[in-house]
Design an enzyme around this catalytic site. Sequence first.
Site, PDB file in Angstrom:
ATOM      1  N   HIS A  52       0.837  -1.187   0.000  1.00 14.04           N
ATOM      2  CA  HIS A  52       0.000   0.000   0.000  1.00 14.04           C
ATOM      3  C   HIS A  52       0.878   1.246   0.000  1.00 14.04           C
ATOM      4  CE1 HIS A  52       0.491  -0.751   4.440  1.00 14.04           C
ATOM      5  NE2 HIS A  52       0.842   0.516   4.368  1.00 14.04           N
TER       6      HIS A  52
HETATM    7  P1  TYD Z   1      -1.916  -2.956   7.635  1.00 15.37           P
HETATM    8  O1  TYD Z   1      -1.436  -1.540   7.762  1.00 15.37           O
HETATM    9  O2  TYD Z   1      -2.698  -3.314   6.413  1.00 15.37           O
HETATM   10  O3  TYD Z   1      -0.673  -3.938   7.766  1.00 15.37           O
HETATM   11  P2  TYD Z   1       0.584  -4.153   6.818  1.00 15.37           P
HETATM   12  O4  TYD Z   1       0.763  -2.929   5.994  1.00 15.37           O
HETATM   13  O5  TYD Z   1       1.703  -4.384   7.763  1.00 15.37           O
HETATM   14  O6  TYD Z   1       0.366  -5.340   5.983  1.00 15.37           O
HETATM   15  O7  TYD Z   1      -2.738  -3.289   8.944  1.00 15.37           O
HETATM   16  C1  TYD Z   1      -3.200  -4.601   9.217  1.00 15.37           C
HETATM   17  C2  TYD Z   1      -4.460  -4.492  10.059  1.00 15.37           C
HETATM   18  O8  TYD Z   1      -4.180  -3.853  11.297  1.00 15.37           O
HETATM   19  C3  TYD Z   1      -5.542  -3.678   9.375  1.00 15.37           C
HETATM   20  O9  TYD Z   1      -6.784  -4.340   9.626  1.00 15.37           O
HETATM   21  C4  TYD Z   1      -5.529  -2.355  10.091  1.00 15.37           C
HETATM   22  C5  TYD Z   1      -4.982  -2.695  11.464  1.00 15.37           C
HETATM   23  N1  TYD Z   1      -4.163  -1.623  12.019  1.00 15.37           N
HETATM   24  C6  TYD Z   1      -4.642  -0.882  13.097  1.00 15.37           C
HETATM   25  O10 TYD Z   1      -5.752  -1.088  13.604  1.00 15.37           O
HETATM   26  N2  TYD Z   1      -3.844   0.096  13.627  1.00 15.37           N
HETATM   27  C7  TYD Z   1      -2.619   0.379  13.121  1.00 15.37           C
HETATM   28  O11 TYD Z   1      -1.922   1.293  13.623  1.00 15.37           O
HETATM   29  C8  TYD Z   1      -2.141  -0.380  12.000  1.00 15.37           C
HETATM   30  C9  TYD Z   1      -0.791  -0.108  11.398  1.00 15.37           C
HETATM   31  C10 TYD Z   1      -2.950  -1.375  11.489  1.00 15.37           C
END
Ligand code: TYD
Length: 133
Positions: A52
Amino acid sequence: MSLVNKINFPIIGDDRGSLISIEPGFNKNVPFEVKRIYYIFGTKSGVSRGFHAHKKLKQVAIAVSGSCQILLDDGIQQRIVDLDSPDFGLLIEGMTWREMHNFSEDCVLMVLASEAYDESDYIRNYQDFLSAL
Ligand code: TYD
Protein backbone atom coordinates in the site's frame (compact mmCIF):
# COMPACT_ATOMS: atom_id res chain seq x y z
CA MET A 1 13.38 14.01 -2.53
CA SER A 2 15.26 10.73 -2.82
CA LEU A 3 13.38 7.47 -2.52
CA VAL A 4 15.63 5.94 0.14
CA ASN A 5 16.21 8.04 3.25
CA LYS A 6 17.97 6.34 6.13
CA ILE A 7 18.27 7.87 9.57
CA ASN A 8 21.20 6.73 11.67
CA PHE A 9 20.67 6.45 15.39
CA PRO A 10 23.82 6.80 17.48
CA ILE A 11 24.44 3.81 19.73
CA ILE A 12 25.05 4.73 23.34
CA GLY A 13 27.15 1.78 24.37
CA ASP A 14 28.95 0.82 27.51
CA ASP A 15 30.28 -2.40 28.96
CA ARG A 16 26.72 -3.55 29.68
CA GLY A 17 25.57 -3.35 26.07
CA SER A 18 23.83 -0.85 23.84
CA LEU A 19 21.08 1.74 24.00
CA ILE A 20 19.46 3.88 21.33
CA SER A 21 17.42 6.97 22.11
CA ILE A 22 14.97 8.33 19.57
CA GLU A 23 13.89 11.93 19.99
CA PRO A 24 11.22 13.05 17.55
CA GLY A 25 11.01 16.70 16.58
CA PHE A 26 12.64 19.50 14.64
CA ASN A 27 16.41 18.96 14.32
CA LYS A 28 16.09 15.68 16.19
CA ASN A 29 16.50 12.21 14.78
CA VAL A 30 12.90 11.67 13.68
CA PRO A 31 11.65 14.68 11.66
CA PHE A 32 8.00 14.67 12.71
CA GLU A 33 5.83 14.48 15.78
CA VAL A 34 5.16 10.82 16.54
CA LYS A 35 1.49 10.18 17.19
CA ARG A 36 1.53 6.39 16.92
CA ILE A 37 3.95 3.53 17.38
CA TYR A 38 3.29 -0.01 16.27
CA TYR A 39 5.38 -3.07 15.73
CA ILE A 40 5.12 -6.14 13.58
CA PHE A 41 6.49 -9.40 14.93
CA GLY A 42 5.92 -13.14 14.71
CA THR A 43 5.58 -12.82 10.94
CA LYS A 44 5.11 -16.27 9.51
CA SER A 45 7.66 -17.72 7.08
CA GLY A 46 7.12 -16.62 3.49
CA VAL A 47 4.60 -13.90 4.43
CA SER A 48 4.93 -10.44 2.89
CA ARG A 49 3.09 -7.38 4.17
CA GLY A 50 2.39 -3.81 3.19
CA PHE A 51 1.32 -3.49 -0.45
CA HIS A 52 0.00 0.00 0.00
CA ALA A 53 0.87 3.69 -0.07
CA HIS A 54 -0.23 6.49 2.22
CA LYS A 55 -1.56 9.84 1.10
CA LYS A 56 -0.15 11.88 3.99
CA LEU A 57 1.39 9.62 6.62
CA LYS A 58 5.10 9.83 7.43
CA GLN A 59 6.76 6.82 8.97
CA VAL A 60 10.11 5.62 10.21
CA ALA A 61 10.59 1.85 10.17
CA ILE A 62 13.25 0.24 12.36
CA ALA A 63 14.13 -3.45 12.60
CA VAL A 64 14.78 -3.43 16.34
CA SER A 65 15.42 -7.17 16.12
CA GLY A 66 16.12 -9.48 13.18
CA SER A 67 15.75 -8.32 9.61
CA CYS A 68 13.41 -7.78 6.70
CA GLN A 69 13.46 -6.05 3.35
CA ILE A 70 11.32 -3.09 2.35
CA LEU A 71 10.56 -2.41 -1.27
CA LEU A 72 9.92 1.26 -2.01
CA ASP A 73 8.33 2.41 -5.25
CA ASP A 74 7.57 6.02 -6.19
CA GLY A 75 5.92 5.04 -9.46
CA ILE A 76 9.13 5.66 -11.39
CA GLN A 77 11.79 3.68 -9.61
CA GLN A 78 11.89 0.81 -7.16
CA ARG A 79 14.48 0.24 -4.46
CA ILE A 80 14.87 -2.62 -2.00
CA VAL A 81 16.27 -1.68 1.40
CA ASP A 82 17.65 -4.18 3.90
CA LEU A 83 16.50 -3.37 7.41
CA ASP A 84 18.88 -5.42 9.50
CA SER A 85 20.03 -3.35 12.43
CA PRO A 86 18.40 -1.33 15.24
CA ASP A 87 20.85 1.52 14.65
CA PHE A 88 19.06 3.02 11.66
CA GLY A 89 15.55 3.67 10.46
CA LEU A 90 14.00 4.09 7.04
CA LEU A 91 12.03 7.30 6.57
CA ILE A 92 9.03 6.72 4.30
CA GLU A 93 7.05 9.79 3.31
CA GLY A 94 5.26 11.21 0.32
CA MET A 95 3.45 8.97 -2.09
CA THR A 96 5.48 5.78 -1.81
CA TRP A 97 4.27 2.27 -2.43
CA ARG A 98 5.81 -0.08 0.12
CA GLU A 99 6.05 -3.83 0.53
CA MET A 100 7.78 -5.74 3.31
CA HIS A 101 9.38 -9.06 2.45
CA ASN A 102 11.74 -11.71 3.81
CA PHE A 103 11.04 -11.28 7.51
CA SER A 104 13.41 -13.25 9.69
CA GLU A 105 11.71 -15.31 12.36
CA ASP A 106 12.99 -12.96 15.07
CA CYS A 107 12.12 -9.75 13.21
CA VAL A 108 10.48 -7.02 15.25
CA LEU A 109 9.73 -4.17 12.88
CA MET A 110 8.88 -1.02 14.82
CA VAL A 111 7.16 1.83 13.01
CA LEU A 112 6.91 5.42 14.21
CA ALA A 113 4.03 7.21 12.52
CA SER A 114 3.05 10.86 12.20
CA GLU A 115 -0.70 10.27 12.50
CA ALA A 116 -3.20 8.04 14.24
CA TYR A 117 -4.44 5.03 12.31
CA ASP A 118 -6.75 6.16 9.49
CA GLU A 119 -7.85 3.67 6.86
CA SER A 120 -8.85 6.53 4.53
CA ASP A 121 -5.17 7.53 4.25
CA TYR A 122 -4.31 4.17 2.65
CA ILE A 123 -4.12 3.44 -1.07
CA ARG A 124 -4.22 -0.34 -1.27
CA ASN A 125 -4.46 -0.81 -5.03
CA TYR A 126 -1.31 -0.33 -7.13
CA GLN A 127 -3.17 1.07 -10.15
CA ASP A 128 -4.95 3.57 -7.88
CA PHE A 129 -1.54 4.54 -6.50
CA LEU A 130 -0.18 5.21 -10.00
CA SER A 131 -3.31 7.19 -10.90
CA ALA A 132 -2.97 9.33 -7.76
CA LEU A 133 0.64 10.43 -8.53
P1 TYD B 1 -1.92 -2.96 7.63
O1 TYD B 1 -1.44 -1.54 7.76
O2 TYD B 1 -2.70 -3.31 6.41
O3 TYD B 1 -0.67 -3.94 7.77
P2 TYD B 1 0.58 -4.15 6.82
O4 TYD B 1 0.76 -2.93 5.99
O5 TYD B 1 1.70 -4.38 7.76
O6 TYD B 1 0.37 -5.34 5.98
O7 TYD B 1 -2.74 -3.29 8.94
C1 TYD B 1 -3.20 -4.60 9.22
C2 TYD B 1 -4.46 -4.49 10.06
O8 TYD B 1 -4.18 -3.85 11.30
C3 TYD B 1 -5.54 -3.68 9.38
O9 TYD B 1 -6.78 -4.34 9.63
C4 TYD B 1 -5.53 -2.35 10.09
C5 TYD B 1 -4.98 -2.69 11.46
N1 TYD B 1 -4.16 -1.62 12.02
C6 TYD B 1 -4.64 -0.88 13.10
O10 TYD B 1 -5.75 -1.09 13.60
N2 TYD B 1 -3.84 0.10 13.63
C7 TYD B 1 -2.62 0.38 13.12
O11 TYD B 1 -1.92 1.29 13.62
C8 TYD B 1 -2.14 -0.38 12.00
C9 TYD B 1 -0.79 -0.11 11.40
C10 TYD B 1 -2.95 -1.37 11.49
